[in-house]
Design a protein around this motif. Structure first.
Motif, short mmCIF file in Angstrom:
data_model
loop_
_atom_site.label_atom_id
_atom_site.label_comp_id
_atom_site.label_asym_id
_atom_site.label_seq_id
_atom_site.Cartn_x
_atom_site.Cartn_y
_atom_site.Cartn_z
N ALA B 140 0.83 -1.19 0.00
CA ALA B 140 0.00 0.00 0.00
C ALA B 140 0.87 1.25 0.00
CB ALA B 140 -0.90 -0.01 1.23
N GLY B 141 0.24 2.38 -0.14
CA GLY B 141 0.97 3.65 -0.07
C GLY B 141 1.52 4.06 -1.41
N GLY B 142 2.16 5.18 -1.41
CA GLY B 142 2.73 5.68 -2.66
C GLY B 142 3.47 6.97 -2.43
N PHE B 143 3.76 7.67 -3.51
CA PHE B 143 4.44 8.95 -3.39
C PHE B 143 3.91 9.88 -4.46
CE2 PHE B 143 7.17 8.33 -7.07
CZ PHE B 143 7.18 6.95 -7.19
N GLU B 144 4.34 11.12 -4.36
CA GLU B 144 3.88 12.09 -5.34
C GLU B 144 5.03 12.57 -6.19
OE1 GLU B 144 0.32 14.94 -4.03
OE2 GLU B 144 2.00 16.01 -4.99
N ALA B 145 4.76 12.70 -7.46
CA ALA B 145 5.79 13.24 -8.35
C ALA B 145 5.13 14.17 -9.34
CB ALA B 145 6.50 12.10 -9.08
N GLY B 146 5.49 15.44 -9.23
CA GLY B 146 4.92 16.41 -10.16
C GLY B 146 3.42 16.53 -10.09
N ARG B 151 1.05 5.20 -6.92
CA ARG B 151 0.90 4.22 -5.86
C ARG B 151 1.80 3.02 -6.12
NH1 ARG B 151 -5.37 3.42 -5.90
NH2 ARG B 151 -4.91 2.22 -4.04
N TYR B 152 2.31 2.47 -5.03
CA TYR B 152 3.19 1.30 -5.17
C TYR B 152 2.47 0.15 -5.82
CZ TYR B 152 6.40 3.69 -2.05
OH TYR B 152 7.25 4.60 -1.50
N LEU B 158 2.40 -2.73 -12.96
CA LEU B 158 3.17 -2.39 -14.15
C LEU B 158 4.37 -3.31 -14.29
CD1 LEU B 158 2.66 -0.21 -16.21
CD2 LEU B 158 4.19 1.30 -14.97
N ALA B 159 5.08 -3.49 -13.16
CA ALA B 159 6.28 -4.31 -13.19
C ALA B 159 5.96 -5.74 -13.58
CB ALA B 159 6.97 -4.27 -11.82
N ILE B 160 4.92 -6.30 -12.95
CA ILE B 160 4.55 -7.69 -13.26
C ILE B 160 4.19 -7.82 -14.74
CG2 ILE B 160 2.91 -9.54 -12.80
CD1 ILE B 160 2.65 -8.41 -9.96
N ALA B 161 3.40 -6.88 -15.23
CA ALA B 161 2.98 -6.95 -16.63
C ALA B 161 4.18 -6.86 -17.57
CB ALA B 161 1.98 -5.84 -16.94
N SER B 220 -5.99 -7.55 -13.01
CA SER B 220 -7.24 -6.79 -13.03
C SER B 220 -7.91 -6.86 -11.67
CB SER B 220 -8.16 -7.34 -14.11
OG SER B 220 -9.38 -6.66 -14.10
N GLY B 221 -7.89 -8.05 -11.06
CA GLY B 221 -8.47 -8.19 -9.73
C GLY B 221 -7.76 -7.33 -8.71
N LEU B 222 -6.42 -7.31 -8.81
CA LEU B 222 -5.65 -6.51 -7.86
C LEU B 222 -5.92 -5.02 -8.08
CD1 LEU B 222 -2.28 -8.46 -8.08
CD2 LEU B 222 -3.75 -8.27 -6.07
N TYR B 223 -6.09 -4.64 -9.34
CA TYR B 223 -6.27 -3.22 -9.66
C TYR B 223 -7.62 -2.71 -9.19
CZ TYR B 223 -6.29 1.05 -12.54
OH TYR B 223 -6.34 2.34 -12.98
N TYR B 224 -8.68 -3.48 -9.52
CA TYR B 224 -10.03 -3.03 -9.20
C TYR B 224 -10.51 -3.51 -7.84
CZ TYR B 224 -10.68 -1.54 -14.04
OH TYR B 224 -10.58 -0.91 -15.25
N SER B 225 -9.73 -4.39 -7.24
CA SER B 225 -10.10 -5.02 -5.97
C SER B 225 -11.37 -5.83 -6.06
CB SER B 225 -10.24 -3.97 -4.85
OG SER B 225 -9.02 -3.33 -4.66
N GLU B 226 -11.83 -6.10 -7.25
CA GLU B 226 -12.95 -7.03 -7.37
C GLU B 226 -12.95 -7.64 -8.76
OE1 GLU B 226 -16.70 -5.07 -6.79
OE2 GLU B 226 -16.89 -4.61 -8.92
N ILE B 227 -13.62 -8.80 -8.86
CA ILE B 227 -13.77 -9.45 -10.17
C ILE B 227 -15.22 -9.84 -10.35
CG2 ILE B 227 -11.41 -10.30 -10.25
CD1 ILE B 227 -12.43 -13.02 -9.43
N HIS B 228 -15.64 -9.99 -11.59
CA HIS B 228 -17.04 -10.28 -11.88
C HIS B 228 -17.10 -11.23 -13.07
CE1 HIS B 228 -21.35 -8.45 -12.31
NE2 HIS B 228 -21.35 -9.61 -11.72
N PHE B 229 -18.09 -12.12 -13.06
CA PHE B 229 -18.08 -13.16 -14.10
C PHE B 229 -18.23 -12.60 -15.51
CE2 PHE B 229 -22.33 -14.00 -15.89
CZ PHE B 229 -23.09 -13.11 -15.14
#
Lengths: 373, 307, 268
Positions: B140-146, B151-152, B158-161, B220-229
């Motif tokens: 969790a968490g993140g930083f700001e740039a410009g 977010r981490y 991104l890294a995994i993809a 997608s599940g990690l990004y949206y925190s949910e999945i749907h059929f």
């Protein structure tokens, strides 16, 4: 002539019994009779050939017999408004199916946006009646034209893309349609359009149960007879177009566009005519739906329904006008009859399409060679 | 005109969505390359990947493996394996038998297979109709740039993809298996005469493509925190669109197409009034326009018809 | 090119015909003339531009330069279906028939452009359509009968059920059904064994007798067929015409020998 009428009477009895049998004894009897008939037809080629010959030789009596059967059906189903409704839905899918079949089966124009065109018809009826105050019968006549006209949005893709690319464009179209219906205010958003007034023809309201020859039928029978007229007309037109220069030209451009061009066929005109006539019929089905059910909403016309329409024409046989009728009459009532199947309805349709394509790609009633009688 | 920070933020979102779409698009393009077919149920394979991942995580949690990195790694592995194999089954049952007959048949068959997969999950997964929450396993968490919040979580996705895409790229361009895939994509008969096992290569291609889709599903599940059929329907259409835009058969094109689609979606959400509702409309309208104007895609499709 | 009296009129002329695909020049400055009633053979190695010539004439390819005229009428730039209606018919290397349709339907499609009934007749005035189709079916039967009465008997069979030689005949009948002024045949003997090829040559003779005014242009690899049917032969290589004349003249031409056999090959 008598074998033809006898065969039709047997079929009619089986159908009615299959729909209405409730008690275990009658269910078992119907099941056995049905299985016996299917087995006889399946394993006795002599019987099949004899019946085919008889029907071919006596086409007009056969058609009249079929029409009489269809007209009498609501009388036998009068104890069940539910089954009258299901029969009406089957006829609606026949209408839509003839339109889609002309596009995909006859002309090879892949249209996966069938649900959107039905929706265009339905929403047009909804808007004309609730927002503009038109009488339902008028809206019903105008709805299909809206579907045809808005189909022009896809004219360019129809002409410039083919196969899977065209499929993708039509899928995108149905998604766009759905999103727009869901998010625009004047279409009622996710709730859709409610309280579409019922049909009123010559003072008779379609919500009133009709009495014919002294017999009282459920209110749905009104819509049944109208749907029968609609499906009959659609099938008649589809049949005549198929067995004409247009059908021949469409088959040719479907099978080989280059050969078609070099034979003097205007591929542009052919595709646009097939697409437009098809959309008209699909829109007609959707308009009818709106008037019958009384409301339209986005989930009624989503991509899944395009696949249902597709399954009707595939199981019957692509390019087969008779196949569309058979496909709709099989696929619509079946999940209703077997209640436990209802939840599995779409799963069933998907499996049916895959199995048909793998093992009987020509369908259950394959398109016959044109004889131009 | 919205502030530049908002646009950059949306561009970042577009990138996230884009890499996930790209993973699905690569599958579409690989399948088209080796079999000349569009595997319409690939989107639902993507959905299966998400559900397989969720089930794996639930199972791992139940037997006490809760550490995020470990659980996630195992879930990825499990999902890739299971869904990859399912992809091969789908190909064997439904795609390859019809590949030689008219393309219309394959199109209809794979569309219907997708329907079957969707309905199967709806019916057989416990309370399948409801969207399912997906566990938050990324830092969790993140930083700001410009002025842009980074977010981490997003960086991890991104890294995994990127790792997945680079791996596939290496696989296809630097290994013998990859050479076999490229050979079959170019000319199946010549490849066979060179000793390439056609069926095995096609199976492998479907395993890889489906595996990528599984990764995308979990992301997608990690990004949206949910999945749907039903996530596979739009996922599939978007993946196919992205592959088509990039040029069917061209892996880099698929990646490019995926990124483009993600960008168009998020930027139109930012720039158009009520954009977030209509972002799909804009994106699909762009796709439709593209296919009409330049059907062979940005980087070009393989082969055309011979007169 | 004005015909001198006593010579048959010119049917087809190409002047400086050039077709390019990106950077590749598939046809370069080709001049070809075909007279009415003439049979011209076209030979050349694979990729020499023969089919490209046909595709340019029938409108499937747009020329980059040059002219094509059918009895004085310019064809370049017209859509293929219009060129077909003007009287250019063709067959293809891989026969492009509708395998699922009947033999009659495949021939009937050639008469589509000449139909007088429309959609309204199809639906509402069925007797008119029926009359027109019956007449066309009779015409189709007449064409098929030129080759074999067996074909007429199988008129309602699907083309997929026919052997290769019969499919070729159906394709030729479809082309003849257009009532063409010019018939382009692209490798009609492709895939045929010697017996079938001999049958084909008889079929071509039948066509010639049935339509004496029809101009035929035939692409062939089988020199036996070319020698047997052509009055004049044109040879291509690398998209250019390299020789023209009778079969004997062209087959003795050094450029033609080189094109087929290579620089070191071919002696006497």
């Amino acid at each position: 002539m008598s074998p033809v009428l006898l065969a039709e009477a047997v079929l009619f009895t089986l159908v009615v019994a299959a729909l209405l049998a409730e008690r275990p004894a009658s269910l078992a009897a119907t099941g056995l009779a049905g299985a016996a008939t299917a087995a006889a037809l399946g394993f006795l080629p002599g019987l099949r050939a004899a019946l085919t010959r008889a029907f071919a030789a006596h086409r007009v009596p056969a058609l009249i017999g079929g029409a009489v059967g269809a007209l009498l059906l609501p009388f036998f189903l009068r104890g069940s408004p539910y089954w009258t409704f299901v029969a009406t839905m089957a006829l609606m899918y026949v209408t839509i199916g003839q339109g889609l079949n002309l596009q995909i089966g006859t002309a090879g124009v892949v249209n996966l946006a069938g649900a959107a065109f039905a929706g265009l018809g339905g929403y047009t009826v909804g808007l004309l009646t609730t927002a503009a105050g038109w009488p339902s019968w008028l809206a019903l006549l105008v709805g299909p034209w809206a579907a045809l006209a808005l189909g022009a949005l896809l004219f360019v893709p129809i002409l410039k893309t083919r196969g899977h690319y065209l499929a993708l464009v039509t899928i995108a179209f149905v998604f766009i349609f759905n999103t727009l219906m869901n998010n625009l205010e004047f279409t009622g958003g996710p709730q859709g359009i409610k309280n579409i007034p019922t049909l009123r023809i010559l003072g008779h309201a379609f919500t009133t149960p009709p009495a014919i020859f002294g017999v009282r039928l459920p209110a749905h029978a009104n819509f049944y007879f109208l749907a029968l007229l609609m499906a009959g007309l659609a099938t008649w037109i589809a049949r005549r177009l198929h067995d004409s220069w247009l059908g021949l030209a469409l088959n040719t451009l479907r099978d080989d566009e280059i050969a078609a061009r070099c034979c003097g066929i205007s591929v542009t005109r052919g595709k646009l005519v097939a697409f437009s006539v098809g959309n008209f019929l699909i829109g007609l089905g959707g308009s009818f739906y709106a008037v019958m059910v009384g409301f339209v909403s986005p989930p009624d016309f989503d991509f899944g329904y395009s696949l249902v329409m597709l399954s009707v024409i595939i199981i019957g046989g692509v390019d087969s006008v008779a196949g569309v009728v058979l496909g709709a009459c099989l696929l619509v009532p079946l999940p209703e009859r077997f209640r436990f199947l209802h939840e599995y309805r779409l799963l069933l349709y998907g499996v049916v399409i895959v199995l048909t394509l793998l093992y009987r790609p020509q369908g259950l009633w394959p398109v016959a060679v044109r004889r131009y009688r | 005109m919205p502030p530049i920070e908002l646009l950059l933020q949306q561009a970042m979102n577009g990138l996230m969505l884009g890499v996930m779409y790209a993973l699905v698009a690569v599958g579409f393009t690989l399948f088209f390359g080796v079999l000349d077919v569009i595997h319409f149920s690939h989107g639902d394979i993507f959905m299966l990947g998400a559900f397989a991942g969720l089930t794996a995580l639930a199972g791992l949690g139940a037997i006490g493996i809760g550490a995020p990195a470990v659980a996630l790694a195992l879930a990825f592995a499990g999902s890739i394996l299971v869904v990859g194999l399912l992809g091969v089954v789908a190909e064997r049952v439904c795609v390859k038998p019809l590949a030689r007959s008219s393309p219309l048949m394959t199109l209809l068959a794979t569309l219907s297979l997708g329907l079957v997969i969707r309905e199967a999950v709806l019916i057989f997964y416990p309370r399948g109709a409801d969207p399912k929450p997906f566990p938050q396993l990324l830092p969790a968490g993140g930083f700001e740039a410009g002025g842009v919040a980074i977010r981490y979580e997003n960086l991890a996705i991104l890294a995994i993809a990127i790792v997945a895409m680079v791996s596939v790229d290496l696989l296809i361009n630097r290994t013998r298996m990859g050479a076999a895939i490229r050979a079959v994509a170019q000319d199946p008969e010549a490849a066979q005469m060179m000793g390439v096992n056609l069926n095995g290569t096609v199976d492998l291609t479907f395993f890889i493509g489906s595996g990528l889709a599984a990764i995308a599903g979990i992301l997608s599940g990690l990004y949206y925190s949910e999945i749907h059929f039903i996530m596979g329907v739009s996922g599939g259409v978007i993946g196919f669109s992205a592959a088509a835009i990039g040029g069917l058969g061209n892996v880099y094109g698929a990646i490019l197409g995926g990124l483009l689609f993600g960008m168009v979606q998020t930027l139109s959400a930012a720039l158009i009034p009520r954009g977030s509702e209509f972002r799909d409309v804009v994106a699909f309208a762009v796709v439709m326009l593209f296919l009409v104007v330049r059907p062979s895609g940005i980087l070009g499709e393989k082969s055309a018809e011979r007169v | 090119m004005t015909p001198t009296p006593g010579e048959p009129p010119v049917r087809l002329v190409t002047q400086g015909l050039t077709v390019r695909f990106g950077g590749l020049e598939a046809l370069g400055g080709v001049d070809v003339t075909v007279a009415a009633g003439e049979t011209v053979g076209v030979i050349g190695p694979n990729g020499s531009g023969k089919t490209t010539l046909f595709n340019a004439i029938s409108g499937l390819y747009q020329p980059a330069a040059g002219e094509i005229r059918l009895e004085g009428r310019p064809l370049a730039g017209l859509e293929p279906h219009l060129i077909a209606r003007l009287g250019v018919a063709r067959t293809f290397q891989a026969s492009r028939l509708c395998l699922g349709l009947s033999v009659f339907d495949n021939v009937l499609i050639g008469m589509h452009a000449r139909r007088r009934t429309g959609l309204v007749d199809a639906v509402l005035r069925r007797h008119r359509l029926r009359g027109e189709v019956r007449a066309c079916l009779a015409e189709a039967a007449r064409l098929l009968a030129l080759f074999s009465s067996g074909l007429v008997d199988r008129g309602f069979d699907r083309v997929a059920q026919l052997p290769q030689i019969d499919r070729r005949r159906v394709e030729i009948c479809r082309a003849l059904a257009l009532q063409p002024r010019l018939l382009l045949l692209d490798e009609p003997s492709a895939g045929m064994n010697p017996e079938e090829t001999a049958e084909l040559m008889k079929d071509l003779q039948v066509v010639r007798e049935a339509a004496p005014d029809l101009s035929l242009v035939i692409i062939e690899h089988d020199m036996f067929v070319i020698e047997g049917v052509s009055q004049r032969v044109v040879a291509f290589n690398y998209g250019r015409k390299i020789a023209e004349g009778t079969f004997r003249e062209v087959s003795a031409h050094p450029g033609v020998r080189e094109a087929y056999l290579g620089k070191e090959g071919g002696r006497g």
